[in-house]
Design a protein around this motif. Structure first.
Motif, PDB file in Angstrom:
ATOM      1  N   ARG A 104      -7.962   6.073  -1.765  1.00  0.00           N
ATOM      2  CA  ARG A 104      -8.004   4.759  -2.471  1.00  0.00           C
ATOM      3  C   ARG A 104      -9.095   3.824  -1.857  1.00  0.00           C
ATOM      4  N   LEU A 105      -9.918   3.691  -2.534  1.00  0.00           N
ATOM      5  CA  LEU A 105     -11.273   2.786  -2.129  1.00  0.00           C
ATOM      6  C   LEU A 105     -11.746   1.449  -2.885  1.00  0.00           C
ATOM      7  N   LEU A 106     -12.144   0.677  -1.872  1.00  0.00           N
ATOM      8  CA  LEU A 106     -12.832  -0.589  -2.592  1.00  0.00           C
ATOM      9  C   LEU A 106     -14.406  -0.327  -2.003  1.00  0.00           C
ATOM     10  N   SER A 107     -15.042  -0.269  -2.877  1.00  0.00           N
ATOM     11  CA  SER A 107     -16.595   0.381  -2.536  1.00  0.00           C
ATOM     12  C   SER A 107     -17.551  -0.754  -3.077  1.00  0.00           C
ATOM     13  N   LEU A 128      -6.846  -1.235   8.558  1.00  0.00           N
ATOM     14  CA  LEU A 128      -7.433  -0.993   7.381  1.00  0.00           C
ATOM     15  C   LEU A 128      -9.186  -0.492   7.984  1.00  0.00           C
ATOM     16  N   PRO A 129      -9.297   0.732   7.471  1.00  0.00           N
ATOM     17  CA  PRO A 129     -10.818   1.142   7.888  1.00  0.00           C
ATOM     18  C   PRO A 129     -11.739   0.583   6.863  1.00  0.00           C
ATOM     19  N   LEU A 130     -12.641  -0.184   7.615  1.00  0.00           N
ATOM     20  CA  LEU A 130     -13.905  -0.595   7.031  1.00  0.00           C
ATOM     21  C   LEU A 130     -15.266   0.031   7.448  1.00  0.00           C
ATOM     22  N   LEU A 131     -15.797   0.898   6.429  1.00  0.00           N
ATOM     23  CA  LEU A 131     -16.670   1.550   6.881  1.00  0.00           C
ATOM     24  C   LEU A 131     -18.194   0.824   6.398  1.00  0.00           C
ATOM     25  N   MET A 155       0.833  -1.072   0.121  1.00  0.00           N
ATOM     26  CA  MET A 155       0.004   0.050   0.044  1.00  0.00           C
ATOM     27  C   MET A 155       0.957   1.166   0.018  1.00  0.00           C
ATOM     28  N   ASN A 156       0.604   2.284  -0.697  1.00  0.00           N
ATOM     29  CA  ASN A 156       1.174   3.458  -0.808  1.00  0.00           C
ATOM     30  C   ASN A 156       0.661   4.253   0.202  1.00  0.00           C
ATOM     31  N   ASP A 157       1.145   5.648   0.152  1.00  0.00           N
ATOM     32  CA  ASP A 157       0.894   6.406   1.353  1.00  0.00           C
ATOM     33  C   ASP A 157      -0.577   7.317   1.085  1.00  0.00           C
ATOM     34  N   ILE A 158      -1.389   6.945   0.088  1.00  0.00           N
ATOM     35  CA  ILE A 158      -2.614   7.357  -0.097  1.00  0.00           C
ATOM     36  C   ILE A 158      -3.641   6.933   0.697  1.00  0.00           C
ATOM     37  N   PRO A 159      -4.376   7.539   1.465  1.00  0.00           N
ATOM     38  CA  PRO A 159      -5.445   7.106   2.676  1.00  0.00           C
ATOM     39  C   PRO A 159      -6.384   5.925   1.789  1.00  0.00           C
ATOM     40  N   HIS A 160      -6.674   4.768   2.448  1.00  0.00           N
ATOM     41  CA  HIS A 160      -7.523   3.883   1.711  1.00  0.00           C
ATOM     42  C   HIS A 160      -8.393   3.177   2.627  1.00  0.00           C
ATOM     43  N   ALA A 161      -9.454   2.766   2.146  1.00  0.00           N
ATOM     44  CA  ALA A 161     -10.384   2.318   3.114  1.00  0.00           C
ATOM     45  C   ALA A 161     -11.479   1.418   2.158  1.00  0.00           C
ATOM     46  N   ILE A 162     -12.060   0.653   2.928  1.00  0.00           N
ATOM     47  CA  ILE A 162     -13.218  -0.270   2.249  1.00  0.00           C
ATOM     48  C   ILE A 162     -14.493   0.264   2.522  1.00  0.00           C
ATOM     49  N   LEU A 163     -15.493   0.206   1.887  1.00  0.00           N
ATOM     50  CA  LEU A 163     -16.704   0.717   1.870  1.00  0.00           C
ATOM     51  C   LEU A 163     -17.799  -0.482   1.563  1.00  0.00           C
ATOM     52  N   LEU A 164     -18.359  -0.766   2.708  1.00  0.00           N
ATOM     53  CA  LEU A 164     -19.231  -2.009   2.628  1.00  0.00           C
ATOM     54  C   LEU A 164     -20.618  -1.338   2.872  1.00  0.00           C
ATOM     55  N   MET A 165     -21.489  -1.406   1.670  1.00  0.00           N
ATOM     56  CA  MET A 165     -22.793  -0.754   1.687  1.00  0.00           C
ATOM     57  C   MET A 165     -23.923  -1.769   1.691  1.00  0.00           C
ATOM     58  N   GLY A 166     -25.219  -1.300   1.810  1.00  0.00           N
ATOM     59  CA  GLY A 166     -26.174  -2.356   1.521  1.00  0.00           C
ATOM     60  C   GLY A 166     -27.443  -1.892   2.499  1.00  0.00           C
ATOM     61  N   PRO A 167     -28.501  -2.190   1.898  1.00  0.00           N
ATOM     62  CA  PRO A 167     -29.977  -1.895   2.588  1.00  0.00           C
ATOM     63  C   PRO A 167     -29.746  -2.571   3.974  1.00  0.00           C
ATOM     64  N   THR A 168     -30.868  -2.180   4.684  1.00  0.00           N
ATOM     65  CA  THR A 168     -31.158  -2.752   5.959  1.00  0.00           C
ATOM     66  C   THR A 168     -31.456  -4.275   5.900  1.00  0.00           C
ATOM     67  N   ALA A 169     -30.706  -4.983   6.685  1.00  0.00           N
ATOM     68  CA  ALA A 169     -30.970  -6.482   6.985  1.00  0.00           C
ATOM     69  C   ALA A 169     -30.390  -7.256   5.660  1.00  0.00           C
ATOM     70  N   SER A 170     -29.491  -6.827   5.179  1.00  0.00           N
ATOM     71  CA  SER A 170     -28.827  -7.515   3.980  1.00  0.00           C
ATOM     72  C   SER A 170     -27.602  -8.230   4.365  1.00  0.00           C
ATOM     73  N   GLY A 171     -27.300  -8.022   5.874  1.00  0.00           N
ATOM     74  CA  GLY A 171     -26.216  -8.977   6.175  1.00  0.00           C
ATOM     75  C   GLY A 171     -24.679  -7.920   6.527  1.00  0.00           C
ATOM     76  N   LYS A 172     -24.831  -6.781   6.508  1.00  0.00           N
ATOM     77  CA  LYS A 172     -23.470  -6.038   6.458  1.00  0.00           C
ATOM     78  C   LYS A 172     -22.717  -6.245   7.682  1.00  0.00           C
ATOM     79  N   THR A 173     -23.421  -6.399   9.102  1.00  0.00           N
ATOM     80  CA  THR A 173     -22.645  -6.539  10.225  1.00  0.00           C
ATOM     81  C   THR A 173     -22.020  -7.842  10.449  1.00  0.00           C
ATOM     82  N   GLY A 174     -22.890  -8.925   9.852  1.00  0.00           N
ATOM     83  CA  GLY A 174     -22.001 -10.147  10.034  1.00  0.00           C
ATOM     84  C   GLY A 174     -20.988 -10.373   9.042  1.00  0.00           C
ATOM     85  N   LEU A 175     -20.876  -9.894   7.928  1.00  0.00           N
ATOM     86  CA  LEU A 175     -19.920  -9.832   6.966  1.00  0.00           C
ATOM     87  C   LEU A 175     -18.740  -9.084   7.311  1.00  0.00           C
TER      88      LEU A 175
END
Length: 325
Positions: free
Chosen positions: A192-195, A96-99, A1-21
Motif C-alpha cells: 500500500r503506497l503513497l507515491s 513507516l518506510p519513507l523512500l 493500518m492493515n497487515d499489507i506492507p505500506h510505504a511512502i515514496l517521495l520522488m523528485g529531480p535533483t535539488a528539488s528539496g527531497k532531503t529537507g522535506l
C-alpha cells in the motif's frame, strides 16, 4: 493500518528539496528513510552526492547509504531486493518506510518488478545485423512474429532497435520476451503506497537551485574530495559506475587538465540539469501524485497527506499539481 506492507515514496529531480522535506516528515512521524539514490550507496562520496550530514542522519534511521566502496557496483536488482526486505522490516517495527531519492530506475524496479532478460551477446547481435542488412527489418519483424507474436504486434516493422533486442532475447533465452516481461511484473511491489513526486512549477527555479548547489559543493571543497578518492582508491577509473555520477566525471577531467575552472563548473551544472530533465521524464512514466515543489506550504501539505495515508483516508484535495512538468 492493515497487515499489507505500506510505504511512502517521495520522488523528485535533483535539488528539488527531497532531503529537507523527508527530515521535516521525520520530525512528525515515526519514519525510517530508505535512500533511493544510486550515488549515496558509495562510501567517501559525500560532497558531490549532497549526502545528508551525520547530524541529519541522526534525526531518524537511514538505510542504503554508505553501503559499498566506489570500486563496487550496485544494481536495480539489488535495490529491489534490499528495499523490499527493508520495507517489511520497518513495518514489523511499527514504523513507516519513507523512500526518498531521484534514481527513477530504482523506483521503477520496485513498483513494476524486474524482468530477468539475458544480457546482450556480441556475436548474436552481429549475426542479426547481417541478417537485417540482407533481408530488411520488415522481414526481421516477420521473424519475430513467429517467435513472439505479442511483442511483434506492438512494434513497428521498421523499429530496428526494439526488433533487434526482442529477437536477441528470444534466441538467447529460448522464450518470448513478452513472457519474460510478464514474469517480471509478478515481482512488482505488493504494497500500500503513497507515491509523491516533487515537480517544479517553473523550470528556472530548479535550474537556479542546481547552480546554487554546485556552488556550495565547490565551497565545501568538492575537488579535494575527488583528489582523495583518486589517491585512496588507486584502481578507480572513469569507467566505474561511481565515477559516472554527475559532477564526478567533470571534476576528474578538470583535475586531469581538461579546461579551466569555469569550464568545469559550466559542464558540471549542465550535466546536473540534464540529469534533472531525465528524472522528470522518468517521473511522467510512473504512477505518482505530482506535487508542486515550490509551494510555500509544501511541508504542511505533505504532512497532512501522510497523516491521511496512515489513517487509511483519501489524500487531501488540492495537493496534486495539475501543471506541465
Amino acid at each position: 493500518m492493515n497487515d499489507i506492507p505500506h510505504a511512502i515514496l517521495l520522488m523528485g529531480p535533483t535539488a528539488s528539496g527531497k532531503t529537507g522535506l523527508a527530515l521535516e516528515l521525520a520530525r512528525h512521524f515515526p519514519v525510517e528513510i530508505i535512500s533511493v539514490d544510486s550515488a549515496l550507496v558509495y562510501r567517501d562520496m559525500d560532497i558531490g552526492t549532497a549526502k545528508p550530514s551525520a547530524a541529519e542522519m541522526a534525526q531518524c534511521p537511514h538505510h542504503l547509504i554508505d553501503i559499498i566502496s566506489p570500486l563496487q557496483s550496485y544494481s536495480a536488482a539489488q535495490f529491489h531486493a534490499d528495499a523490499n526486505q527493508l520495507i517489511r522490516e520497518i513495518n514489523a517495527r511499527g514504523r513507516l518506510p519513507l523512500l526518498v531519492g531521484g534514481t527513477m530506475l530504482y523506483y521503477k524496479a520496485l513498483l513494476e518488478g524486474l524482468s530477468d532478460l539475458p544480457r546482450a551477446d556480441a556475436a548474436l547481435r552481429a549475426q542479426l545485423d547481417a541478417d537485417a542488412a540482407q533481408a530488411g527489418w520488415p522481414a526481421m519483424h516477420a521473424r519475430l512474429a513467429q517467435l513472439d507474436p505479442d511483442t511483434a504486434a506492438r512494434l513497428n516493422p521498421n523499429d530496428s532497435q526494439r526488433i533487434h533486442r526482442a529477437l536477441e532475447v528470444c534466441l538467447l533465452s529460448g522464450e518470448p520476451m513478452s513472457r519474460l516481461l510478464a514474469r517480471g511484473k509478478e515481482a512488482a511491489a505488493d504494497f500500500r503506497l503513497l507515491s509523491l513526486g516533487l515537480v517544479p512549477a517553473e523550470r528556472g527555479w530548479l535550474h537556479q537551485r542546481i547552480a546554487q548547489r554546485f556552488e556550495l559543493m565547490l565551497e565545501q571543497d568538492f575537488l579535494a574530495e575527488v583528489r582523495c578518492l583518486r589517491a585512496d582508491y588507486p584502481a578507480l577509473t572513469l569507467e566505474l559506475p561511481s565515477m559516472r555520477c554527475v559532477g564526478y566525471r567533470q571534476a576528474w577531467e578538470y583535475l586531469d587538465g581538461a579546461g579551466d575552472e569555469q569550464t568545469f563548473i559550466d559542464k558540471g551544472v549542465a550535466a546536473t540539469r540534464q540529469l534533472a530533465k531525465r528524472q522528470l521524464t522518468w517521473m511522467r512514466s510512473l504512477d505518482l501524485v505530482p506535487v508542486n515543489a515550490q509551494r510555500a506550504d509544501l511541508a504542511e501539505e505533505l504532512g497532512a497527506a501522510v497523516a491521511a495515508f496512515q489513517a487509511g483516508e483519501p489524500m487531501p484535495a488540492g495537493l496534486r499539481f495539475n501543471g506541465v512538468y
